[in-house]
Design an enzyme around this catalytic site. Structure first.
Site, PDB file in Angstrom:
ATOM      1  N   ASN A 146      -7.589  -2.063  52.408  1.00 18.50           N
ATOM      2  CA  ASN A 146      -8.155  -3.339  51.960  1.00 18.50           C
ATOM      3  C   ASN A 146      -7.179  -4.447  52.321  1.00 18.50           C
ATOM      4  OD1 ASN A 146      -9.260  -5.487  50.617  1.00 18.50           O
ATOM      5  ND2 ASN A 146      -8.724  -4.759  48.555  1.00 18.50           N
ATOM      6  N   LYS A 180      -7.587  -7.544  52.049  1.00 17.07           N
ATOM      7  CA  LYS A 180      -7.756  -8.730  51.188  1.00 17.07           C
ATOM      8  C   LYS A 180      -7.838  -9.985  52.071  1.00 17.07           C
ATOM      9  CE  LYS A 180      -5.225  -6.308  47.639  1.00 17.07           C
ATOM     10  NZ  LYS A 180      -4.754  -6.375  46.275  1.00 17.07           N
ATOM     11  N   HIS A 203     -14.182  -5.166  43.205  1.00 17.12           N
ATOM     12  CA  HIS A 203     -12.710  -5.112  43.175  1.00 17.12           C
ATOM     13  C   HIS A 203     -12.232  -5.920  41.965  1.00 17.12           C
ATOM     14  CE1 HIS A 203      -8.517  -5.686  44.280  1.00 17.12           C
ATOM     15  NE2 HIS A 203      -8.659  -4.647  45.095  1.00 17.12           N
ATOM     16  N   GLU A 246     -10.016  -7.989  41.618  1.00 17.13           N
ATOM     17  CA  GLU A 246      -9.752  -9.411  41.891  1.00 17.13           C
ATOM     18  C   GLU A 246     -11.054 -10.206  41.869  1.00 17.13           C
ATOM     19  OE1 GLU A 246      -7.482  -8.673  45.445  1.00 17.13           O
ATOM     20  OE2 GLU A 246      -5.896  -7.813  44.206  1.00 17.13           O
ATOM     21  N   GLY A 288      -0.935  -4.092  43.560  1.00 12.99           N
ATOM     22  CA  GLY A 288      -0.030  -5.095  44.101  1.00 12.99           C
ATOM     23  C   GLY A 288       1.236  -5.280  43.287  1.00 12.99           C
ATOM     24  N   SER A 341      -0.917   0.413  44.606  1.00  9.14           N
ATOM     25  CA  SER A 341       0.440   0.609  45.145  1.00  9.14           C
ATOM     26  C   SER A 341       0.620   1.955  45.835  1.00  9.14           C
ATOM     27  CB  SER A 341       1.487   0.402  44.043  1.00  9.14           C
ATOM     28  OG  SER A 341       1.403  -0.912  43.538  1.00  9.14           O
TER      29      SER A 341
HETATM   30  C1  PEP Z   1      -6.139  -2.954  46.395  1.00  7.39           C
HETATM   31  O1  PEP Z   1      -6.152  -4.050  46.911  1.00  7.39           O
HETATM   32  O2  PEP Z   1      -7.222  -2.410  46.160  1.00  7.39           O
HETATM   33  C2  PEP Z   1      -4.866  -2.309  46.119  1.00  7.39           C
HETATM   34  C3  PEP Z   1      -4.875  -1.115  45.586  1.00  7.39           C
HETATM   35  O3  PEP Z   1      -3.720  -3.006  46.441  1.00  7.39           O
HETATM   36  P1  PEP Z   1      -2.224  -2.416  46.513  1.00  7.39           P
HETATM   37  O4  PEP Z   1      -2.278  -1.151  47.317  1.00  7.39           O
HETATM   38  O5  PEP Z   1      -1.445  -3.497  47.208  1.00  7.39           O
HETATM   39  O6  PEP Z   1      -1.768  -2.167  45.123  1.00  7.39           O
END
Ligand code: PEP
Length: 261
Positions: A10, A12, A102, A104, A180, A220
């Site tokens: 992803n 983003k 998601h 976000e 994140g 992460s």
């Molecule tokens: C995500 O954007 O769905 C995500 C899991 O981000 P990250 O891997 O950066 O934590």
């Protein structure tokens, strides 16, 4: 039942269309150099809308096995919805996946489970696979309510889908506190919730259907932690944010099976 793992990057709101081409090419080369077997792990990238056409062009031109999808979709098929993108438009660009719900989008755009379910239905209607995101915030986990909370999201989203449609979905369990932040759930944390999600899908749609639905973990994920998470029986892949922007690192994540001791 064998579920082919899915590693989905992803991106983003990162990478313009030219940068996207470079990242996809580097990912392809890194996997090619490693003689990566795409029949064992499906690899997807999820660029911003503005880069989808470029990703389509480069993956087609070089006959890449990398697939791609979008990060969101409108609930509406067409019409006066300024700024929105319809499922049919994404399907025409060759998208295989669409992320819906998601955290976000839930947090910054107030998306509800019902709306997420409608988006999943729109994606399915366009012949694409929704990656349905669920997961709890830190306060909910601290209160010990993470399983109940996440299952309530599953109930709310899948209420918009009938049994026929459910089989065509992917779920991503993403604890919000791990997205994140560098804070990764332990393999046992991931299994606890992913296992509970599968049980809930089994009670809604039957054991066979639930065994066929892939459940990803997100939060992460890196090459250093992916193998232990993927070793859990109900984790069928990863939704990878930050680490997917680095093609060498994402390629290592896709090669998780080689890190299993
Ligand atoms: C995500 O954007 O769905 C995500 C899991 O981000 P990250 O891997 O950066 O934590």
């Amino acid at each position: 039942m064998t579920r082919i793992p899915l590693m989905a990057g992803n991106w983003k709101m990162n990478l313009d269309h030219l940068e996207a081409i470079t990242v996809v090419q580097r990912l392809h080369w890194a996997l090619q150099d490693a003689q990566f077997d795409y029949s064992q792990v499906e690899v997807a990238v999820l660029p911003p809308f503005t880069a989808l056409r470029s990703v389509q062009t480069v993956t087609d031109a070089d006959s890449m096995a990398i697939v791609y999808g979008a990060q969101d979709v409108s609930t509406h098929p067409a019409g006066a919805y300024t700024g929105e993108i319809a499922a049919e438009m994404l399907a025409k660009l060759g998208c295989r996946y669409v992320v819906v719900g998601h955290s976000e989008r839930r947090q910054y755009h107030g998306e509800t489970d019902q709306e997420v379910g409608e988006k999943a239905r729109a994606a399915l209607g366009g012949g694409m696979t929704p990656i349905i995101c669920v997961g709890e915030a830190l306060a909910i986990r601290k209160a010990g309510e993470h399983v109940a909370y996440t299952l309530a999201q599953i109930d709310g989203v899948y209420a918009e889908l009938g049994p026929d449609l459910a089989a065509g979905t992917v779920v991503a369990y993403e604890p919000v506190w791990a997205i994140g932040t560098g804070e990764v759930a332990t393999p046992a944390d991931a299994q606890e919730v992913c296992g509970a999600i599968r049980q809930r899908l089994a009670s809604l749609y039957g054991r066979d259907a639930a065994e066929g639905i892939r459940i990803l973990y997100g939060g992460s994920v890196k090459s250093s932690n992916v193998a232990s998470i993927m070793a859990e029986p109900d984790v069928d892949g990863g939704l990878v944010g930050g680490a997917s922007l680095d093609p060498a690192e994402f390629a290592k994540i896709c090669r998780f099976a080689e890190h299993i001791a």
